[in-house]
Motif scaffolding. Structure first.
Motif, PDB file in Angstrom:
ATOM      1  N   SER A   1       1.082  -1.103  -0.042  1.00  0.00           N
ATOM      2  CA  SER A   1      -0.212   0.092  -0.071  1.00  0.00           C
ATOM      3  C   SER A   1       1.130   1.504   0.216  1.00  0.00           C
ATOM      4  O   SER A   1       0.702   2.075   0.028  1.00  0.00           O
TER       5      SER A   1
ATOM      6  N   TYR B   1      -3.944  11.093  -0.311  1.00  0.00           N
ATOM      7  CA  TYR B   1      -4.997  10.772   0.909  1.00  0.00           C
ATOM      8  C   TYR B   1      -5.061   9.388   0.512  1.00  0.00           C
ATOM      9  O   TYR B   1      -6.113   8.584   1.905  1.00  0.00           O
ATOM     10  N   SER B   2      -5.677   8.651  -0.884  1.00  0.00           N
ATOM     11  CA  SER B   2      -6.073   7.767  -0.835  1.00  0.00           C
ATOM     12  C   SER B   2      -5.690   6.267  -0.190  1.00  0.00           C
ATOM     13  O   SER B   2      -5.927   5.569  -0.475  1.00  0.00           O
ATOM     14  N   SER B   3      -4.053   6.891  -0.506  1.00  0.00           N
ATOM     15  CA  SER B   3      -3.249   5.679   0.529  1.00  0.00           C
ATOM     16  C   SER B   3      -3.658   4.864   1.464  1.00  0.00           C
ATOM     17  O   SER B   3      -3.653   4.043   2.113  1.00  0.00           O
ATOM     18  N   VAL B   4      -4.566   5.983   2.025  1.00  0.00           N
ATOM     19  CA  VAL B   4      -5.669   5.522   3.594  1.00  0.00           C
ATOM     20  C   VAL B   4      -6.357   4.439   3.397  1.00  0.00           C
ATOM     21  O   VAL B   4      -6.311   4.065   4.239  1.00  0.00           O
ATOM     22  N   TYR B   5      -6.877   4.938   2.160  1.00  0.00           N
ATOM     23  CA  TYR B   5      -8.130   3.550   1.605  1.00  0.00           C
ATOM     24  C   TYR B   5      -7.641   2.520   1.269  1.00  0.00           C
ATOM     25  O   TYR B   5      -8.220   1.644   1.437  1.00  0.00           O
ATOM     26  N   VAL B   6      -6.616   2.509   0.969  1.00  0.00           N
ATOM     27  CA  VAL B   6      -5.784   1.951   0.516  1.00  0.00           C
ATOM     28  C   VAL B   6      -5.156   1.025   1.690  1.00  0.00           C
ATOM     29  O   VAL B   6      -5.279  -0.333   1.671  1.00  0.00           O
ATOM     30  N   HIS B   7      -4.511   1.252   3.087  1.00  0.00           N
ATOM     31  CA  HIS B   7      -4.496   0.647   3.976  1.00  0.00           C
ATOM     32  C   HIS B   7      -5.242  -0.003   4.609  1.00  0.00           C
ATOM     33  O   HIS B   7      -5.497  -0.939   5.477  1.00  0.00           O
ATOM     34  N   LEU B   8      -6.690   0.964   4.395  1.00  0.00           N
ATOM     35  CA  LEU B   8      -7.825   0.324   5.652  1.00  0.00           C
ATOM     36  C   LEU B   8      -8.339  -1.324   4.320  1.00  0.00           C
ATOM     37  O   LEU B   8      -8.568  -2.364   5.161  1.00  0.00           O
ATOM     38  N   LEU B   9      -8.289  -1.127   3.394  1.00  0.00           N
ATOM     39  CA  LEU B   9      -8.783  -1.983   2.759  1.00  0.00           C
ATOM     40  C   LEU B   9      -8.101  -3.551   2.646  1.00  0.00           C
ATOM     41  O   LEU B   9      -8.455  -4.804   2.465  1.00  0.00           O
TER      42      LEU B   9
ATOM     43  N   PHE C   1      -2.621  -0.307   9.492  1.00  0.00           N
ATOM     44  CA  PHE C   1      -3.495   1.240   9.667  1.00  0.00           C
ATOM     45  C   PHE C   1      -3.379   2.062   9.519  1.00  0.00           C
ATOM     46  O   PHE C   1      -2.855   2.948   9.441  1.00  0.00           O
TER      47      PHE C   1
ATOM     48  N   CYS D   1      -2.194   5.716   8.440  1.00  0.00           N
ATOM     49  CA  CYS D   1      -2.934   7.505   8.228  1.00  0.00           C
ATOM     50  C   CYS D   1      -1.934   8.292   7.866  1.00  0.00           C
ATOM     51  O   CYS D   1      -2.032   8.881   7.189  1.00  0.00           O
TER      52      CYS D   1
END
Length: 101
Positions: free
Chosen positions: A8, A28-36, A74, A78
């Protein structure tokens, strides 16, 4: 933990290091990739440990460790947009200071 962080982070770092301007949306879309990825890895870990119907103390420890690993990956993800901004601006002093603690 390292699987989540590697898959990620490195792609975002590579793309943003080659761009001419900082793209905050992409960072900031990397945060969503980390969550996924955290959810996917946690689900995989749960499915690999539910072979028997009895629950032991070791199983509970395994579940707790899985949650903590995914949560830590995660949380580390962030702050990735801030690291990306520092890398893009070549402002490495905060990163060096944080890693030296």
């Amino acid at each position: 933990h390292s699987f989540i962080l590697f898959w990620s982070r490195e792609g975002f770092r590579l793309v943003l290091s080659r761009s001419s301007s900082f793209n905050a949306t992409l960072a900031y879309s990397s945060v969503y990739v980390h969550l996924l990825l955290s959810v996917v890895v946690y689900t995989f870990w749960l499915s690999s440990n539910t072979e028997n119907s009895t629950t032991t103390a070791a199983d509970l420890d395994y579940h707790l460790a899985s949650v903590l690993y995914c949560l830590s990956a995660f949380l580390e993800g962030c702050v990735e947009p801030l690291v990306l901004r520092c890398m893009f601006e070549l402002n490495l002093h905060p990163k060096i200071t944080a890693e030296g603690i």
